[in-house]
Design an enzyme around this catalytic site. Sequence first.
Site, PDB file in Angstrom:
ATOM      1  N   GLU A   1       4.537   0.409  -8.127  1.00  7.70           N
ATOM      2  CA  GLU A   1       4.290   0.548  -9.601  1.00  7.70           C
ATOM      3  C   GLU A   1       5.686   0.006 -10.380  1.00  7.70           C
ATOM      4  OE1 GLU A   1       2.597   4.438 -10.531  1.00  7.70           O
ATOM      5  OE2 GLU A   1       0.839   3.829  -9.565  1.00  7.70           O
TER       6      GLU A   1
ATOM      7  N   GLU B   1      -4.085   1.704  -4.756  1.00  7.41           N
ATOM      8  CA  GLU B   1      -4.114   3.087  -4.940  1.00  7.41           C
ATOM      9  C   GLU B   1      -5.059   2.976  -6.287  1.00  7.41           C
ATOM     10  OE1 GLU B   1      -0.303   5.347  -5.425  1.00  7.41           O
ATOM     11  OE2 GLU B   1      -1.249   6.163  -7.323  1.00  7.41           O
TER      12      GLU B   1
END
Length: 542
Positions: free
Chosen positions: A196, A314
Amino acid sequence: MEFGMILILFVASIPTILAEDISYGTIVVDGTTSIAQTDDNFVCATIDWWPHDKCDYKQCPWHYTSTITLDLSHPILTKAIQAFNRLRIRIGGSLQDQVLYNVGNLKSPCHPFRKMKHGLFGFSKGCLQMKRWDELNHFFNATSVMLTFGLNALYGRHKLKGSLWGGEWDSSNAEDFIKYSISKGYQIDSWEYGNELSGNGVGAHVHADRYGKDLIHPKKIIKELYKGSQFEPLLVAPGGFFNQQWFTKLLQVSGSNVLDAISHHIYNLGAGSDPKLVSKILDPNHLNKVANTFINLARTVQTHGPWSSAWVGESGGAYNSGGPHVSDTFVNSFWYLDQLGMASKYHTKVYCRQTLIGGNYGLLNATTYVPNPDYYSALLWHRLMGKTVLAVGSNASPFLRSYAHCSKGRIGVTLLVINLSDQTKIITDVQNGMNNNIKLATEQQNISRKSFSWCLKNTASGAEIKASSDKYSYREEYHLTPKTGYLQTRTMVLNGIPLELTSTGNIPRLDPIRVNVKSPISISPLSIAFIVFPDFVAPACR
C-alpha cells in the site's frame, strides 16, 4: 430414495410456493470460448503482522493471529488449510514495510512490534527471527501451502514530507533473508515488494518512478540467487490501491518482464464501522461499482505490461479489521463470492482474502480457529470452479448474480448463482449458448409461469446439455443458506445441513444433492448455490 424424498418435500411445499413471490428466467452459458483464465490456485488467504493490541472502533479483534504469534500447532488450523489440498497464503499487510529480518549483517536492532505514538500506523518497527521463519516454513511444508511473502520496501528510505518517502531502497536485508531461505530449501512461490505504497498510499507512499526503478533490484536478486534452480519465484508488486496513472508509470519505468504480477487491494464496502454494511452487500448496484477497477487494471496491464498479470493481493470487504458481526457471518459470503466471480471474469489470476485468521474478516475465528461461513464459500469455490472462465447471460431478476467456469478436475461446467433478493425465489433454466437459436430477451425481467419451460434440445451440433446419453442424467447442487434464516449467523447451512466441525475436529464433508438435469433450478431468497453440470458440452473446457 433421495429423489423420492425431494419429490415429497416439493409436493408438501406447494401451498407455500403458490403464495410466495417467484421470478422466472433463463441463464445462458457460452461454452465455446474462454473469456478469461485464473491461476490454478486462484483462492488465496492472508496472514497479517498486526499484534494483539491493534484496535479499531474500541475493539481489538486480532488476538494472537499475527505471523509472529499464530499458534501453528493448533489442529483446526492444520486441518482447515489441508482441506484445500494446496492453499495459497500471502504473508503481508500494513506493518510489512516495518519488518526487519534478523539475519546477516542487519544494520538496526531487531525488536518486536510495540505501540509507538508517531510510528507508522502507530507501531514501531518489528522483527522476524529466523527461528520463527523456520517454524513457519515447516508448517507450510506440512500443509502444502503455496507461499507469497511480502518484503519491506521502505528499508533504507526516509520520510520526506507528509506521507511521502524518498531515497533508494536498501536491498541488503531482503537479500540476506532470501539467501537464508534458499539455503534452507524453503519453497517460496512469489516475493511481493511493498504494501500500500502506491498512489497517495495509506500510511506512506513512494512516487511511481522511484518505485519502478527500485523494482529492478529485487528482480535482479531473484534471478541471481535462484540461478540454476528448477523454480524461480515470481516478483509481485505493488500491493496497493489502484491508481491508473501510478500503476501505468510503474510498468513503464520498471520495464519489460520485471514485474510478473501486478497486485492491488480492494475494500469496496468501506469502513468496518459503517452501519450500512449489510445493505451494501445486498445491493447489486453497489457490488457493480468495483467492476470499473477490475476493467481499468486489466486494460492497463494489457496496454503497458502484457508480460504481467493482475492479482488481488488483499481484499477484506470492509477496512479497519472488517465489520464486527458482519464480516464473520453468512451475509458476507454474498459479497465474497460475488467478488471471486467478478474478479475472475476480469482477468484476475489470484484473489487473496484478508484474512485466513485475524480481525473480524478472518476465514477462521481469531480465538477458536473454527471456520466462519466464508471459509466454506472459499473451499467450495476452490474445489468446484476451474480456471477457465465462461461467459454468462441472463434475463432473470437483476438480483440474481451468475458466474460460470469449467469444472475443476472433471468434465463439465460449474455455475455459481447468488440471489440477493430478500423476497423473491428465482426459478431458472440453464441453456447452452452453442445453440444459435437461443435468444435472450434481456429487458424482460420476469416471464409467466405458463410460458416457463425447460429447454433441452438435442440439436445436430450437440450444443445443449447432453442428458440423452444417460451417463449424467443429473446435476449436482450445493445450496448455501443461513442457519435459522438469520443472515448474520456464524453457521452456514449446506443443503439443509449446518456446516460444523465433526466431533473429532475435522472439516465436515461438503456433499451435493443430485437433481434431475431436466428440472428447473430453484434459488431461494437470500441464498447462494453452486450447480455442477457434469455433461455440459463446452469446447472451451477441453
